[in-house]
Each structure stands twice: as C-alpha cells, then as structure tokens.
Design an enzyme around this catalytic site. Structure first.
Site, short mmCIF file in Angstrom:
data_model
loop_
_atom_site.label_atom_id
_atom_site.label_comp_id
_atom_site.label_asym_id
_atom_site.label_seq_id
_atom_site.Cartn_x
_atom_site.Cartn_y
_atom_site.Cartn_z
N HIS A 214 0.82 -1.22 0.00
CA HIS A 214 0.00 0.00 0.00
C HIS A 214 0.85 1.27 0.00
O HIS A 214 0.44 2.30 -0.50
CB HIS A 214 -1.01 -0.04 1.14
N GLU A 457 -11.14 -10.79 -4.48
CA GLU A 457 -9.69 -10.67 -4.25
C GLU A 457 -9.13 -11.85 -3.47
O GLU A 457 -7.98 -11.85 -3.08
CB GLU A 457 -9.35 -9.34 -3.58
N ASP A 481 -4.54 -8.28 -4.21
CA ASP A 481 -4.70 -9.35 -3.23
C ASP A 481 -4.93 -10.69 -3.90
O ASP A 481 -4.49 -11.73 -3.39
CB ASP A 481 -5.84 -9.03 -2.27
N CYS A 528 -9.80 -3.26 -10.24
CA CYS A 528 -9.33 -2.04 -9.57
C CYS A 528 -7.96 -2.24 -8.94
O CYS A 528 -7.44 -1.36 -8.28
CB CYS A 528 -10.33 -1.56 -8.53
#
Ligand code: PEP
Ligand code: MG
Length: 592
Positions: A214, A457, A481, A528
C-alpha cells in the site's frame, strides 16, 4: 563515487535531487519542515537544549569535585570533560544551523542529521580513541534531544512546502530551479506516504516494500518517481547526496557523474515531452479500434483526490479506499458526521459521476496506527482484515455504512465490500446495510440509493462466483490481493517480489472466469488492482473481456492510449493463447 542500487520500480519517471534521509538514525525523532519565520525559534530550541545539558554536566562536575578522587573514578571526570568539549564543538553547531537555516528542517531532525554527518567522519578515522568518540557524540545528542523535549515542541506535522535554491557549484543543473528533494527511508507506512501528498518531494526511495504494497500504491498515486525494496539504500545514502531515481527501471544512482547526470536529465525531459503528448488524449473517448467503449475509472485515497480524477478524464471513481480516513489517528476513529462530510466531498467533487466507496480495509500492511504493527508476526495478511474486522466491530461498521448512505443523497454512490469469502459474511454484511438504512429511517435522516458490490480478491471468492452474483449488483476484481493469495506471496515483501506474478496462469484463469461469469449474468465487473493501470497488461485484459478499468488518475491517459490502438476482436484469440501458455510472461512480450 558513483554507484547504483537496484530496487523495484513503483512509479515511473526520472527524478534528480538531494537525498533527505528520515528516521535513518537510531534516534527516532519527528521530521518536518519549518517555515522560514520559524528558523530563529528552532535554532533557539537547540541552543536551549544544549545549554541545559551543559549546565547539567557542569553541575555534575562540581559535585564530583566536592566528592574527592577516592569516591569518583578519574574516567568519569574525563568523560564529562569530553562531553562538554563535544557540546561546544563548532562543527555540531554550524551543521545544525545549516540544516535548520538552509534546509528548514525542524530542530530535532537537524540535530540528528548533523550527528550522522559527524559520526561518519568518526567512522573513517584511523585513531581508535577518536573513533570511539562517536558513542559520546550519540550520547550527548540524545541528552540534547531529551532536554529539548522539556522545551515545547510541535507534534508530527506534514512535511511542508519548502525548497531551497541550488547554488551554481552544487549542480550541473540549471541554477534557476529549486533543488528537488528525494525522500529516503527504511520504511514508510501508507499513512506516512499519504502525508507526503502535501509535500514537495520529487521522489521516494525505501529499503523495503513490494510493488503492490500500500505504500507503493500511494507513492504511485502521487505520480512521482519511486523505488521500493532498495534494501540498504537508507544506509548507503548520506544526507544531501545527489541521487537519481529511475522509476521505470527501479534503479537509484548515487552521486552521479556529470555524464550520467546529463543522460538522465535528457531522459527526464523526454519523459516530460511524452507526458505532454499524452495530455492531448484527455478529451478523446476511450474507444477501441473496433468500437468497444471502455470505462476508465479512478482509484482515490482521499476526498480531495476527486479533483485529480476529473482532471485526468476519469468517468467515475472505481475505488475510494476509505481506510485512509481511519489511519494514523491513534485509534480515534472518524465519527459519522466526519465520514459523511468526507464522502460527500468526494461525491460532489466528482460532479455527478459515480463514486464507488469501499468500506474500510484495515489490517495487513495498513494498520490503524503504528502500535498495531506489533501483531506483524501473526501473518496479518491472513488475519482480521477488511470486512472481517468490520464485522467484529458492528458499531463502527454501521457508522461507516450510515455515512456512506447519507453521502449517496448527494450523487451516485456505489458501496463496495472488501475481502468477502464466506456466505455467512455476505449475509451479515447485507443485513447490516439494511440495518443502517433502518437506523437512518428511524432518525429521519435522508439518504440515497446505493448499488452494492463485492471485491473479488480471494481465490475462494473467484471460485464461488455464483454466490457473489446472487447477492451483489456488481463485482470489482482486486488483483493485488488476488495475486497475493493465489500465489502465497506477501505483496509487501521485497524478498519474494520476483515471484509476485500477475501473469501466472492461475491468476489469469481466476480473472478470466470472473469476467466471463459476471458478463454472462449481465453484471458489471471491473478491475481495480494495480494491473488495471499497467499499460503492459492493457491489451491482455481487453482480450480477456475487461471493459472497465480503475486505476490511479496519473495512469489513465497512458492506458487510454493503449486502448485507442487496440482491436478487441484480434486480441481475444491472442489472450486465449497467452492464458494457456506455461509462461504467459514470455508470450505477452510478442504482440497480438
Ligand atoms: C486489490 O487488492 O487489488 C485492491 C484494489 O485493494 P487493496 O490494494 O487496497 O488491497
Ligand atoms: Mg485488496
């Protein structure tokens, strides 16, 4: 001497500037830029801290003098003498002055930076006695810092908008420009990284981190060159070193020669020209050569990012990572009103275009605050993360749901739920959303309609799509993920980054199945994860049937360019071949 460090490319482009090392010292202090008007006050804080330590040592010396030689070892008196000498050392005072006055570092940061400079000089000394003085220097710095803590000092503040002018000799660069600063750190949390949105750093280098950690994702959203997983960078680089970041190759060049600087300067200008050319596509509709309309959406972290999404030509927000509103607040969660206003700001910022707000995805490499990192040894990526956490904190979750529903009264909103895998979780989630609506009805508070979607995910979710398609209006594939959990590769761990492969046949099969099943039921589906913004993947995803891509605004135009050149009819067969290849990565290099 010029040398290079190899890491992982995270955000494209070339940055050339001076290294700013943070938290590289064992003395962990706050780092922030001060305003020029604060220089004198910061210098005084250091002076006062130093004077307090001098007074303390002198008091100790006179106590020792009264005690007599038998009670106090001679070494102690000698040590205090050395400490006094170091405290009065010109190099320390002048250096600290330089960092505060010329670089606008806060007092603690300036002190620690100068400690590093002098410590390196000690390290290089031949004389053992002098080399050992480094420990004394660290001790007195610690004492000054402690004394300064008594003097009032601000808490952590965002690094502000400050740069200084370069001098002619420093450079090899144009002396009319400000010297760009490159942040170098062992590690930065996603929340730290977000703070830097307000700052002027021209690039980032961290020792640790994977391409889809992240921290890397936020760095990418800043749209400035960044390299993560550069291992020892924070130890090999020194404060103020000249560095080049090659964000395309994942290379850091330290102390570059004039020839290297000129070469990278040229590439930097080429990059800027290419960006200028891409900007011409801003108003061009994203339609393939065979007339397929493609939806290009934005991923955002904060409500104000909506402006960037609009400016990049996004037709909506495909992923608003709401957890960034929750992080770095020392556990004090945002209340309903605060969240409602934030979501509403994003909705209004998108000027009538849809906003997909994902409920909080805290956990793994996104702890609420630093203390939660203690749990790291428990394998947090498999732990209480995202919807799992939300379902254990129903009051918190309901608060967020009410805030999102209320924001939906101001424009089109979609609600997206992360990390679902069990039917029981789905049912609980749906019933909590209903409950949030009932609560708002009972209070007579207005809210709007929302479509509800699930992130796909986790491989188990991708393999049980019927369940998801029964309950949800749309799906969004979180490839970051999905890859992590399919391949059992920690996305934030640079030591296994080479195995984190978006093109692994298993990953591709899960994506393709999800697209096919959702389309068969007429339900919208997008990607996404970071794959959606990777131009190297655009043609493959188009060939696999993807028609909705969500990515950082900075990537939209480059992906659009790929789309404009693509013919989905031709790409379909090629995508099938790529997917059935043992090593799709090799085949994808060959055009369709
Ligand atoms: C993903 O997993 O691909 C995703 C978009 O969510 P995040 O990166 O926030 O986990
Ligand atoms: Mg995810």
């Amino acid at each position: 001497m010029t040398f290079s460090i190899h890491g992982l490319p995270v955000a494209r482009g070339i940055a050339i500037g001076r290294a700013v090392l943070v938290a590289s010292s064992r003395l962990d202090v706050v780092h922030y830029f001060i305003e020029p008007a604060q220089v004198e006050a910061e210098l005084k804080r250091v002076r006062d801290g130093r004077d307090a330590v001098v007074t303390e040592i002198q008091r100790l010396q006179s106590t020792i003098a009264q005690m007599g030689p038998k009670e106090t070892p001679h070494e102690l008196a000698a040590l205090l003498e050395v400490h006094l000498m170091l405290l009065q050392d010109e190099e320390l005072a002048l250096g600290v002055r330089h960092w505060i006055k010329d670089r606008l570092y806060n007092a603690e940061w300036a002190l620690v930076s100068q400690l590093e400079v002098i410590a390196r000089q000690f390290d290089e000394m031949q004389d053992d006695y002098l080399r050992e003085r480094k420990a004394d220097l660290e001790q007195i710095t610690e004492r000054i810092l402690r004394a300064m803590r008594g003097v009032s000092s601000p808490l952590v503040q965002p690094l502000g908008r400050v740069m200084r002018k370069a001098t002619q000799q420093e450079l090899l660069l144009d002396d009319t420009v400000d010297v760009p600063l490159i942040l170098v750190a062992h590690d930065l949390s996603p929340a730290d990284m977000l703070q830097f949105k307000q700052s002027v750093f021209a690039g980032f280098i961290t020792d640790v981190g994977g391409k889809t950690s992240h921290t890397a994702i936020v760095a990418r959203s800043l749209d400035i060159p960044a390299v993560v997983g550069a291992r020892l960078a924070s130890q090999l680089l020194r404060q103020d070193d000249w560095v080049i970041i090659d964000g395309d190759a994942g290379v850091v060049v330290v102390d570059p020669s004039a020839i290297i600087l000129a070469e990278y300067g040229f590439r930097q200008r080429q990059g800027e020209l290419a960006r200028g050319r891409l900007a011409r596509l801003l108003h061009t509709p994203a339609v393939t050569l065979d007339g397929q309309k493609i939806e290009l959406l934005a991923n955002i972290e904060m409500p104000d990012d909506a402006a960037g999404a609009i400016a990049a030509g996004a037709v909506g927000v495909g992923l608003f990572r709401s957890e960034f509103l929750f992080m770095g607040r020392h556990g004090k969660l945002p209340n309903e009103e605060e969240q409602y206003l934030a979501y509403r700001r994003a909705v209004e910022g998108m000027q009538g275009l849809p906003v997909t707000i994902r409920t909080v995805d805290i956990g793994a490499d996104k702890p609420l605050d630093e203390s939660a990192r203690d749990m790291a040894h428990l394998n947090p990526a498999l732990g209480l993360r995202a919807i799992r956490w939300s379902l254990t904190e129903p009051a918190m979750f309901l608060t967020q749901l009410r805030a999102i529903l209320r924001a939906a009264a101001h424009g089109p909103v979609q609600l997206l739920i992360p990390m679902l895998v069990h039917a029981s979780e789905i049912r609980q989630t749906v019933s909590l959303i209903d409950h949030a609506r009932v609560q708002l009805d009972n209070r007579g508070i207005a809210y709007g309609p929302v479509k509800i979607g699930a992130m796909i995910e986790i491989p188990a979710a991708a393999l049980t799509l019927k369940l998801f398609l029964k309950y949800f209006d749309f799906l969004s594939i979180g490839t970051n993920d999905l890859i992590q959990y399919t391949l059992a590769i920690d996305r934030a761990d640079e030591s296994v980054a080479h195995l984190y492969d978006p093109l692994h046949p298993a990953v591709l099969r899960l994506i393709a199945n999800t697209l096919a099943e959702a389309h068969a039921q007429g339900k919208p589906v997008s990607v996404c994860g970071e794959m959606a913004g990777d131009v190297g993947m655009t043609r493959l995803l188009l060939g696999m049937g993807l028609r909705s891509f969500s990515m950082h605004p900075a990537q939209i135009l480059a992906v659009k360019q790929e789309i404009l050149r693509a013919d989905t009819g031709k790409l379909e067969d090629w995508a099938q071949q790529v997917m059935s290849d043992e090593e799709p990565a090799k085949r994808i290099a060959r055009p369709a």
